[in-house]
Design a protein around this motif. Structure first.
Motif, PDB file in Angstrom:
ATOM      1  N   GLU A  23       0.981  -1.040   0.040  1.00  0.00           N
ATOM      2  CA  GLU A  23      -0.008  -0.180  -0.002  1.00  0.00           C
ATOM      3  C   GLU A  23       0.754   1.183  -0.070  1.00  0.00           C
ATOM      4  OE1 GLU A  23      -3.391   0.220   0.291  1.00  0.00           O
ATOM      5  OE2 GLU A  23      -3.693  -1.886   0.306  1.00  0.00           O
ATOM      6  N   VAL A  24       0.602   2.109  -0.840  1.00  0.00           N
ATOM      7  CA  VAL A  24       1.297   3.531  -0.990  1.00  0.00           C
ATOM      8  C   VAL A  24       0.253   4.539  -1.089  1.00  0.00           C
ATOM      9  CG1 VAL A  24       3.388   2.558  -1.880  1.00  0.00           C
ATOM     10  CG2 VAL A  24       1.746   3.635  -3.297  1.00  0.00           C
ATOM     11  N   ASP A  25       0.709   5.793  -0.866  1.00  0.00           N
ATOM     12  CA  ASP A  25      -0.437   6.756  -1.337  1.00  0.00           C
ATOM     13  C   ASP A  25      -0.438   7.150  -2.695  1.00  0.00           C
ATOM     14  OD1 ASP A  25      -1.324   7.544   1.666  1.00  0.00           O
ATOM     15  OD2 ASP A  25       0.804   7.721   1.684  1.00  0.00           O
ATOM     16  N   ILE A  26       0.611   7.404  -3.460  1.00  0.00           N
ATOM     17  CA  ILE A  26       0.604   7.814  -4.777  1.00  0.00           C
ATOM     18  C   ILE A  26       1.582   7.216  -5.366  1.00  0.00           C
ATOM     19  CG2 ILE A  26       1.612   9.709  -6.274  1.00  0.00           C
ATOM     20  CD1 ILE A  26       0.659  11.610  -4.259  1.00  0.00           C
ATOM     21  N   PRO A  45       9.761  -2.468 -14.329  1.00  0.00           N
ATOM     22  CA  PRO A  45       8.522  -2.421 -15.196  1.00  0.00           C
ATOM     23  C   PRO A  45       7.361  -2.555 -14.674  1.00  0.00           C
ATOM     24  CG  PRO A  45       9.994  -4.195 -15.795  1.00  0.00           C
ATOM     25  CD  PRO A  45      10.632  -3.550 -14.712  1.00  0.00           C
ATOM     26  N   VAL A  46       6.342  -1.837 -15.088  1.00  0.00           N
ATOM     27  CA  VAL A  46       4.970  -1.850 -14.628  1.00  0.00           C
ATOM     28  C   VAL A  46       3.946  -2.392 -15.772  1.00  0.00           C
ATOM     29  CG1 VAL A  46       2.814  -0.693 -13.870  1.00  0.00           C
ATOM     30  CG2 VAL A  46       5.101   0.113 -13.147  1.00  0.00           C
ATOM     31  N   SER A  47       3.424  -3.646 -15.535  1.00  0.00           N
ATOM     32  CA  SER A  47       2.715  -4.209 -16.644  1.00  0.00           C
ATOM     33  C   SER A  47       1.285  -3.528 -16.948  1.00  0.00           C
ATOM     34  CB  SER A  47       2.488  -5.815 -16.341  1.00  0.00           C
ATOM     35  OG  SER A  47       1.849  -6.050 -15.094  1.00  0.00           O
ATOM     36  N   GLU A  48       0.929  -3.251 -15.766  1.00  0.00           N
ATOM     37  CA  GLU A  48      -0.808  -2.956 -15.965  1.00  0.00           C
ATOM     38  C   GLU A  48      -1.428  -2.063 -15.026  1.00  0.00           C
ATOM     39  OE1 GLU A  48      -3.565  -6.062 -16.203  1.00  0.00           O
ATOM     40  OE2 GLU A  48      -1.820  -7.599 -15.283  1.00  0.00           O
ATOM     41  N   PRO A  49      -2.582  -1.195 -15.218  1.00  0.00           N
ATOM     42  CA  PRO A  49      -3.028  -0.892 -14.100  1.00  0.00           C
ATOM     43  C   PRO A  49      -3.936  -1.609 -13.246  1.00  0.00           C
ATOM     44  CG  PRO A  49      -4.294   0.213 -16.120  1.00  0.00           C
ATOM     45  CD  PRO A  49      -3.005  -0.975 -16.377  1.00  0.00           C
ATOM     46  N   LEU A  50      -4.288  -1.573 -11.928  1.00  0.00           N
ATOM     47  CA  LEU A  50      -5.264  -2.293 -11.467  1.00  0.00           C
ATOM     48  C   LEU A  50      -6.722  -1.725 -11.378  1.00  0.00           C
ATOM     49  CD1 LEU A  50      -3.236  -3.239  -8.131  1.00  0.00           C
ATOM     50  CD2 LEU A  50      -3.562  -4.810 -10.189  1.00  0.00           C
ATOM     51  N   LEU A  51      -7.645  -2.251 -11.957  1.00  0.00           N
ATOM     52  CA  LEU A  51      -8.827  -1.519 -12.226  1.00  0.00           C
ATOM     53  C   LEU A  51      -9.760  -2.374 -11.386  1.00  0.00           C
ATOM     54  CD1 LEU A  51      -8.600  -1.075 -16.127  1.00  0.00           C
ATOM     55  CD2 LEU A  51      -9.109   0.562 -14.517  1.00  0.00           C
ATOM     56  N   VAL A  72      -7.045   1.439  -8.815  1.00  0.00           N
ATOM     57  CA  VAL A  72      -6.552   1.368  -7.549  1.00  0.00           C
ATOM     58  C   VAL A  72      -5.108   0.951  -7.198  1.00  0.00           C
ATOM     59  CG1 VAL A  72      -9.079   0.558  -6.841  1.00  0.00           C
ATOM     60  CG2 VAL A  72      -7.253  -1.129  -7.544  1.00  0.00           C
ATOM     61  N   GLY A  73      -4.428   1.078  -8.448  1.00  0.00           N
ATOM     62  CA  GLY A  73      -2.941   0.880  -8.253  1.00  0.00           C
ATOM     63  C   GLY A  73      -2.220   0.265  -9.562  1.00  0.00           C
ATOM     64  N   ILE A  74      -1.157  -0.437  -9.329  1.00  0.00           N
ATOM     65  CA  ILE A  74      -0.584  -0.908 -10.833  1.00  0.00           C
ATOM     66  C   ILE A  74      -0.018  -2.121 -10.413  1.00  0.00           C
ATOM     67  CG2 ILE A  74       0.148   1.326 -11.639  1.00  0.00           C
ATOM     68  CD1 ILE A  74       2.988   0.994 -10.008  1.00  0.00           C
ATOM     69  N   LEU A 113       8.558 -15.285  -9.859  1.00  0.00           N
ATOM     70  CA  LEU A 113       8.317 -14.345  -8.916  1.00  0.00           C
ATOM     71  C   LEU A 113       7.014 -13.442  -9.436  1.00  0.00           C
ATOM     72  CD1 LEU A 113       8.625 -13.047  -6.034  1.00  0.00           C
ATOM     73  CD2 LEU A 113      10.376 -11.350  -7.297  1.00  0.00           C
ATOM     74  N   PRO A 114       5.931 -13.874  -9.029  1.00  0.00           N
ATOM     75  CA  PRO A 114       4.672 -12.875  -9.351  1.00  0.00           C
ATOM     76  C   PRO A 114       4.957 -11.272  -9.169  1.00  0.00           C
ATOM     77  CG  PRO A 114       3.728 -14.685  -8.288  1.00  0.00           C
ATOM     78  CD  PRO A 114       5.427 -14.544  -7.886  1.00  0.00           C
ATOM     79  N   GLY A 115       4.715 -10.644 -10.271  1.00  0.00           N
ATOM     80  CA  GLY A 115       4.802  -8.869 -10.066  1.00  0.00           C
ATOM     81  C   GLY A 115       3.997  -8.615  -8.889  1.00  0.00           C
ATOM     82  N   MET A 116       4.418  -7.798  -8.120  1.00  0.00           N
ATOM     83  CA  MET A 116       3.840  -7.379  -6.942  1.00  0.00           C
ATOM     84  C   MET A 116       2.632  -6.282  -7.321  1.00  0.00           C
ATOM     85  SD  MET A 116       5.453  -4.984  -3.409  1.00  0.00           S
ATOM     86  CE  MET A 116       6.372  -6.511  -3.066  1.00  0.00           C
ATOM     87  N   ASP A 117       1.596  -6.027  -6.539  1.00  0.00           N
ATOM     88  CA  ASP A 117       0.435  -5.284  -6.786  1.00  0.00           C
ATOM     89  C   ASP A 117       0.853  -4.127  -5.806  1.00  0.00           C
ATOM     90  OD1 ASP A 117      -0.821  -6.754  -8.509  1.00  0.00           O
ATOM     91  OD2 ASP A 117      -2.258  -7.626  -7.160  1.00  0.00           O
ATOM     92  N   ILE A 118       0.676  -2.971  -6.367  1.00  0.00           N
ATOM     93  CA  ILE A 118       1.236  -1.790  -5.655  1.00  0.00           C
ATOM     94  C   ILE A 118      -0.311  -0.957  -5.585  1.00  0.00           C
ATOM     95  CG2 ILE A 118       2.520   0.476  -5.339  1.00  0.00           C
ATOM     96  CD1 ILE A 118       3.975  -2.357  -5.597  1.00  0.00           C
ATOM     97  N   ARG A 119      -0.905  -1.079  -4.652  1.00  0.00           N
ATOM     98  CA  ARG A 119      -2.344  -0.419  -4.304  1.00  0.00           C
ATOM     99  C   ARG A 119      -2.007   1.255  -3.973  1.00  0.00           C
ATOM    100  NH1 ARG A 119      -6.236  -3.957  -5.005  1.00  0.00           N
ATOM    101  NH2 ARG A 119      -7.708  -2.595  -4.120  1.00  0.00           N
ATOM    102  N   ALA A 120      -2.782   2.000  -4.688  1.00  0.00           N
ATOM    103  CA  ALA A 120      -2.323   3.319  -4.363  1.00  0.00           C
ATOM    104  C   ALA A 120      -3.567   4.195  -4.459  1.00  0.00           C
ATOM    105  CB  ALA A 120      -1.396   4.115  -5.348  1.00  0.00           C
ATOM    106  N   GLY A 121      -3.759   5.196  -3.667  1.00  0.00           N
ATOM    107  CA  GLY A 121      -4.800   6.206  -3.435  1.00  0.00           C
ATOM    108  C   GLY A 121      -4.957   6.980  -4.815  1.00  0.00           C
ATOM    109  N   LEU A 122      -3.800   7.294  -5.252  1.00  0.00           N
ATOM    110  CA  LEU A 122      -3.558   8.049  -6.747  1.00  0.00           C
ATOM    111  C   LEU A 122      -2.564   7.274  -7.394  1.00  0.00           C
ATOM    112  CD1 LEU A 122      -4.261  10.346  -8.618  1.00  0.00           C
ATOM    113  CD2 LEU A 122      -2.467  11.762  -7.486  1.00  0.00           C
ATOM    114  N   THR A 123      -2.867   7.258  -8.719  1.00  0.00           N
ATOM    115  CA  THR A 123      -1.864   6.545  -9.652  1.00  0.00           C
ATOM    116  C   THR A 123      -1.673   7.416 -10.704  1.00  0.00           C
ATOM    117  OG1 THR A 123      -2.600   4.168  -9.441  1.00  0.00           O
ATOM    118  CG2 THR A 123      -1.234   4.733 -11.371  1.00  0.00           C
ATOM    119  N   VAL A 124      -0.337   7.786 -10.754  1.00  0.00           N
ATOM    120  CA  VAL A 124       0.014   9.081 -11.958  1.00  0.00           C
ATOM    121  C   VAL A 124       0.722   8.316 -12.948  1.00  0.00           C
ATOM    122  CG1 VAL A 124       1.370  11.095 -12.185  1.00  0.00           C
ATOM    123  CG2 VAL A 124       0.315  10.488 -10.088  1.00  0.00           C
ATOM    124  N   VAL A 125       0.200   8.462 -14.378  1.00  0.00           N
ATOM    125  CA  VAL A 125       0.741   7.743 -15.363  1.00  0.00           C
ATOM    126  C   VAL A 125       1.504   8.569 -16.410  1.00  0.00           C
ATOM    127  CG1 VAL A 125       0.170   6.100 -17.457  1.00  0.00           C
ATOM    128  CG2 VAL A 125      -1.067   6.041 -15.099  1.00  0.00           C
TER     129      VAL A 125
END
Length: 616
Positions: A9-12, A179-185, A191-193, A211-223
């Motif tokens: 969990e992160v904020d941004i 590298p980031v594979s996709e947004p979390l929708l 809700v993150g990446i 190693l599965p890519g980690m989910d980074i859940r965020a209050g705001l995702t800046v693309v």
């Protein structure tokens, strides 16, 4: 396997560290540093901790894989009012600027009647001493093109300078090589990446050490992952572009950093723009840095109606033009690279914000297609978003679409950035009808502040490309083209060198220093690497569409010769050890998808590696 995927969990969470993210993080970090005890900057994700802001960058370092630039730097200077260019390697104020129209000294380029007349006039002026070296220096530069009081920058070095300041301040984190594979929708809320899986084979299947890519859940995702970034493209696929918006104008920039010869006379701060050669539609640039260093290159646009849009061969012919070679002969290659440019400008603007996310940078349509500038504009989008985010944090408002639309979208719409983008919106439409029409259209747009334009059909790139037989009908017989096609396929090489040789382009006299083979450029100046354990990032969605493709423009345009002809099925073969992640293959695919005519059959997914040079 999904149960094993870790999350944080992160904020941004930010995707991509370029000028846009630099502007965003610099503005946000300063506010956090100035008032660290402000409750607004306390983490919602990790109570008791400061605001958690993390930026993930695909490349192995924050300065890899970008390019040299000339910029007015208004937004950058606003962020750094006391900026001393001497603090940044390869930076220098603009001291001299000129535009050269280049005649064709070899007689191989395709030139319309109007340009042939101009060439003859130039030859006459050359005889009487008004011009020389197959070039005409324009007596004046249009005001909208000038970079008065601007800066020359290596964006790689600039990014490193900005990043080092951010890391020293300690308010935000930057993670390269992630590298980031996709947004979390979740429905229409971001809700993150998700980071890329590691320990896989080339097809993405788990292997030892998976190693599965980690989910980074965020209050705001800046693309801010650029014009062909996988996260931005997935958001476009999910939400669609606003009505009337499209991305049909592109270019690939093929660029070098060169050590100039000791006898060179070009002073630091010199800017030379070129047009007219090696093909009329191809623009060029030469920027001179301190200590005999220079950045140079060409832009190959989507409206070059050619099935052989090879950047590297054209770059070498451009460098050898007499007006440029007198400055370059005896120089040495230091760095080389390529980048896709999204040239639809404001018309390519996506949905800038939604529930839990915002778009910044070139992927947000910020490039000004009239002035040919994008770095300062990208930086400014990041600053504007940060100012809006600070307002929302201080007022305790959530990152909803409505709040972000006003705090960021409204702020951006009221800025100089949007005002100038409106002026530039139709500036390049004339190029859809021809090179000279395009130049006239740009001048009209510039002089009238966007009120007058020359319109043209807004064709998708693949709709513009003729067949090889049609393009070379007056130079190479169809049966000879077929013979060359078979020979190149049997060797596993692209067609462009064989066709350019046959149509009158002279061989390139490789000198082992500056004029080197494409593959030597990858080794000497590109330093391309691709770590194992990741899936291939170039994917042909429906291989059967490739089998009957006659042009295979993706192979011809490939900046690193990472795509080669398939020996049996005709599906191109991808070698990621040569890929520079420029994305040119994506918009040069001539096989549109049945359910989406704006997309081709090639998908650029998240991948690691690429260029390893901070100079270019």
């Amino acid at each position: 396997m999904s149960d094993d995927r870790q999350s944080m969990e992160v904020d941004i969470a930010c995707v991509g560290f370029g000028p846009a993210a630099g502007g965003f993080l610099t503005t946000l970090s300063r506010a956090m540093e100035q008032t660290p005890d402000d409750p607004a900057f306390q983490s919602r994700a990790v109570p008791g901790m400061p605001l958690q802001v993390v930026c993930y960058e695909r490349a192995d370092d924050i300065g890899f894989g970008v390019s040299g630039v000339v910029t007015r730097a208004r937004g950058i200077r606003r962020s750094f009012p006391d900026l001393d260019p001497g603090e940044i390697p390869l930076a220098h104020p603009v001291t001299h600027e000129e535009v050269l129209y280049l005649r064709d000294p070899v007689g191989a380029s395709r030139r319309p009647v109007g340009l042939r007349m101009l060439d003859r006039a130039a030859a006459l002026f050359e005889k009487i001493g008004a011009a020389g070296e197959d070039a005409i220096r324009l007596p004046a530069i249009p005001e909208f093109m000038r970079k008065d009081d601007g800066l020359l920058l290596s964006i790689g070095q600039f990014n490193q300078w900005v990043g080092s300041r951010l890391l020293a301040a300690g308010q935000v984190q930057i993670w390269p090589g992630m590298p980031v594979s996709e947004p979390l929708l979740e429905g229409d809320r971001v809700v993150g990446i998700r980071l890329v899986d590691q320990g896989t084979d080339r097809s993405g299947n788990p292997e030892t050490g998976y190693l599965p890519g980690m989910d980074i859940r965020a209050g705001l995702t800046v693309v801010g992952d650029g014009p062909v970034g996988p996260v931005g493209r997935k958001l476009d696929e999910h939400f669609g572009l606003p009505p009337g918006h499209h991305r049909r104008e592109w270019a690939v920039g093929m660029k070098m950093v060169v050590e100039l010869p000791e006898a060179g006379t070009l002073a630091p701060g010199t800017v030379i723009h070129t047009l007219g050669y090696p093909e009329p539609e191809i623009f060029g640039f030469l920027y001179v840095y301190p200590e005999r260093m220079a950045s140079l290159g060409i832009f190959v646009p989507s409206w070059l109606d050619s099935p052989v849009r090879t950047g590297y061969r054209y770059l070498q012919h451009w460098m050898q033009h007499p007006a440029l070679w007198r400055h370059l002969e005896g120089g040495a290659l230091r760095s080389w690279g390529a980048k896709t440019l999204q040239e639809s400008g404001r018309r390519g603007e996506p949905r800038l914000a939604g529930h839990g996310y915002a778009r910044i940078g070139e992927g947000s349509g910020s490039t000004n297609v009239l002035t040919g500038s994008g770095v300062d504009e990208a930086w400014t989008t990041g600053v504007l978003l940060a100012e809006g985010v600070l307002d929302l944090l201080r007022s305790g408002e959530p990152f909803t679409r409505e709040n972000l639309d006003e705090a960021y979208g409204g702020r951006r719409e009221r800025s100089w950035l949007a005002e100038e983008a409106r002026v530039a919106e139709r500036a390049r439409d004339g190029f859809q009808r021809g090179f000279l029409t395009g130049l006239v259209g740009m001048e009209l747009s510039g002089l009238s502040k966007g009120k007058l334009n020359l319109s043209g059909p807004r064709k998708r790139p693949y709709e513009r490309v003729p067949s090889l037989e049609e393009f070379y009908r007056d130079r190479i017989a169809p049966e000879e083209i077929e013979t060359l096609r078979r020979e190149c396929r049997s060797r596993g090489t692209s067609l462009h060198d064989a066709l350019m040789d046959r149509s009158g382009w002279p061989p390139v006299p490789h000198d082992g220093r500056l004029l080197v083979s494409h593959q030597d450029a990858l080794l000497m100046g590109g330093k391309v690497q691709a770590p194992a354990g990741y899936p291939d990032h170039i994917v042909f969605l429906y291989p059967e569409l490739c089998e009957d493709c006659g042009n295979r423009l993706c192979i011809e345009i490939c900046s690193g010769e990472a795509l080669t002809p398939g020996e049996e099925t005709g599906v191109p073969v991808f070698d990621r050890e040569k890929c520079v992640h420029c994305g040119a293959c994506v918009w040069n695919c001539t096989r549109p998808l049945e359910d989406d005519s704006e997309r081709g059959n090639i998908e650029l997914r998240a991948g690691a590696g690429g260029l390893h040079s901070a100079e270019n």
